[in-house]
Motif scaffolding. Structure first.
Motif, PDB file in Angstrom:
ATOM      1  N   ALA A 141     -17.933 -96.764   4.909  1.00 51.69           N
ATOM      2  CA  ALA A 141     -17.394 -95.984   5.465  1.00 51.69           C
ATOM      3  C   ALA A 141     -15.844 -96.032   5.523  1.00 51.69           C
ATOM      4  O   ALA A 141     -15.180 -94.825   5.483  1.00 51.69           O
ATOM      5  CB  ALA A 141     -17.885 -96.226   7.013  1.00 51.69           C
ATOM      6  N   LEU A 144     -14.567 -94.208   2.309  1.00 48.14           N
ATOM      7  CA  LEU A 144     -14.296 -93.179   2.402  1.00 48.14           C
ATOM      8  C   LEU A 144     -13.425 -92.338   3.353  1.00 48.14           C
ATOM      9  O   LEU A 144     -12.793 -91.308   3.041  1.00 48.14           O
ATOM     10  CB  LEU A 144     -15.845 -92.588   3.094  1.00 48.14           C
ATOM     11  N   LEU A 150     -13.147 -87.597   3.982  1.00 49.79           N
ATOM     12  CA  LEU A 150     -13.525 -86.962   5.249  1.00 49.79           C
ATOM     13  C   LEU A 150     -12.296 -85.972   5.521  1.00 49.79           C
ATOM     14  O   LEU A 150     -12.496 -85.356   6.599  1.00 49.79           O
ATOM     15  CB  LEU A 150     -13.727 -88.040   6.331  1.00 49.79           C
ATOM     16  N   VAL A 283     -19.006 -89.372   9.049  1.00 53.43           N
ATOM     17  CA  VAL A 283     -19.978 -90.653   8.653  1.00 53.43           C
ATOM     18  C   VAL A 283     -20.544 -90.915   9.940  1.00 53.43           C
ATOM     19  O   VAL A 283     -19.911 -90.845  10.989  1.00 53.43           O
ATOM     20  CB  VAL A 283     -19.003 -91.598   7.822  1.00 53.43           C
ATOM     21  N   THR A 295     -23.854 -89.676   5.737  1.00 56.47           N
ATOM     22  CA  THR A 295     -22.467 -88.913   5.164  1.00 56.47           C
ATOM     23  C   THR A 295     -22.694 -87.551   5.125  1.00 56.47           C
ATOM     24  O   THR A 295     -23.700 -87.138   4.727  1.00 56.47           O
ATOM     25  CB  THR A 295     -21.921 -89.764   3.584  1.00 56.47           C
ATOM     26  N   LEU A 297     -20.730 -84.968   3.145  1.00 57.80           N
ATOM     27  CA  LEU A 297     -19.454 -84.716   2.342  1.00 57.80           C
ATOM     28  C   LEU A 297     -19.463 -83.472   1.470  1.00 57.80           C
ATOM     29  O   LEU A 297     -20.553 -83.036   1.022  1.00 57.80           O
ATOM     30  CB  LEU A 297     -19.042 -86.124   1.471  1.00 57.80           C
TER      31      LEU A 297
END
Length: 382
Positions: A141, A144, A150, A283, A295, A297
């Motif tokens: 996480a 990301l 994000l 997330v 997730t 995305l």
């Protein structure tokens, strides 16, 4: 460095967890120096002897000061009750010993800062028990979030809900006293929440909070307790610290966040986790499904689906424990990673993982929550 001599101060459940983590280091991190279990200290009669017999400590004592005075001991795990953290932490650092200390490092920001000052002056390494940041899914996480997948982080929700104090016959141990247990669930669980928020999203600028005590009285135990023992029929006493806290947080990044923690949440067993929403994706993590990360995305924004990722060897320290995705890890594995961070910081002479500085930042946020409840308004941490 051929070996490191360690001791454990306080041998309740967490002392056992630390000891087991030390013993497992060679299995998962064979490149690290050999750990020698030199001594264990616990004031409860017989507990030190039991620890020595079961785990192989070379010596045992009822007084942690014996550990501080032993020049052959390099490092100490401090797993005694919260109200002893400052005294033991400062003494061990002043004695030149590296410290792995459990959160919340005392009862206040003042306590945490005192230990931090001793660590800095002595030039020793510190590791603090914020273990949930060690989960491989949390590492994924963070990668990301940090990579911008994000987008800009807008709003998040962090929760730490448990039932460990939900039974009305739970003994009135030190945990429920203001003088020895501090701010109750704030130190027990909200401290972990603040650390995860800071680890993933950055510093907290300001907050407003509310707290409550839902079980106002408990029976006093008739003997020493360990963990969350029950007591009935004894003299009743007042619960002095918080069962519940909720807070709204403004982050330095401009994002908004909510944090909720409760120790008396019937039906909630270790319901810890977070939801982080950005302008492009999100997330989702639940500690009870530790090896999974939800997730969302892509570039659809609206009606964008959520995928469950089963984390594997490419995420965090997963590969040290399991060969492939979807193999389960557990709480004790996170403490082995923490032990690895501690020992590696000693070997390399540089901090790794959560340190006393993180404990100070967490304590400042917890104290701000208490101040917010008292004032009824927002408290700045800037």
């Amino acid at each position: 460095m051929t070996g490191i001599s360690v001791a454990v101060a306080g041998f309740g459940w967490m002392g056992r967890v630390h000891t087991q983590a030390y013993l497992r280091l060679r299995q998962h991190y064979p490149q690290l120096p050999v750990i020698r279990l030199a001594a264990v200290a616990d004031e409860v009669p017989g507990r030190g002897e039991e620890a020595a017999d079961q785990f192989g400590f070379e010596a045992f004592t009822q007084d942690w000061r014996d550990i501080a005075a032993d020049p052959a001991i390099d490092a100490v795990s401090i797993t005694a009750p919260n109200f002893l953290h400052r005294e033991i932490g400062v003494a061990m650092a002043e004695a030149g010993k590296h410290i792995w200390i459990e959160k919340p490092v005392g009862l206040s920001t003042e306590d945490a800062k005192a230990v931090a000052a001793a660590v800095s002056k002595a030039g020793v390494q510190s590791t603090v028990g914020f273990n949930y940041r060690n989960a491989p899914a949390v590492a994924l996480a963070k990668s990301l979030i940090d990579s911008g997948e994000l987008g800009t982080i807008a709003h998040s929700r962090f929760r730490f809900l448990s039932d460990y104090a939900a039974h009305p016959e739970g003994a009135l141990s030190w945990r429920y006293e203001r003088e020895r247990g501090g701010a109750g669930v704030l130190g027990d669980l909200a401290s972990h929440g603040i650390d995860l928020i800071r680890h993933l999203l950055g510093d907290v600028d300001a907050l407003v909070a509310d707290t409550a005590i839902f079980i106002p009285e408990r029976a006093r135990p008739s003997a020493a307790t360990s963990g969350h023992a029950r007591a009935s029929g004894g003299e009743m006493g007042a619960v002095e610290n918080e069962d519940f806290v909720s807070a709204l947080l403004r982050l330095g990044s401009g994002g908004r966040c909510t944090l909720e923690a409760c120790r008396v949440a019937v039906g909630e067993q270790n319901n810890y986790g977070f939801e982080v929403h950005g302008t492009k994706g999100a997330v989702f993590w639940d500690y009870r499904r530790m090896g999974e990360l939800g997730t969302s995305l892509g570039s659809k924004y609206q009606d964008q689906s959520v995928t469950t990722v089963l984390v594997g060897p490419e995420s965090g320290e997963f590969g040290r424990f399991q060969p492939g995705a979807a193999n389960a890890m557990g709480y004790d594995d996170l403490k082995v990673i923490e032990a690895r961070n501690f020992v590696s910081s000693i070997v390399d002479g540089a901090p790794q993982g959560a340190t006393i500085a993180d404990a100070v930042a967490s304590a400042q946020a917890l104290d701000a929550m208490v101040a917010s409840v008292s004032s009824g308004g927002w408290i700045s941490l800037g």
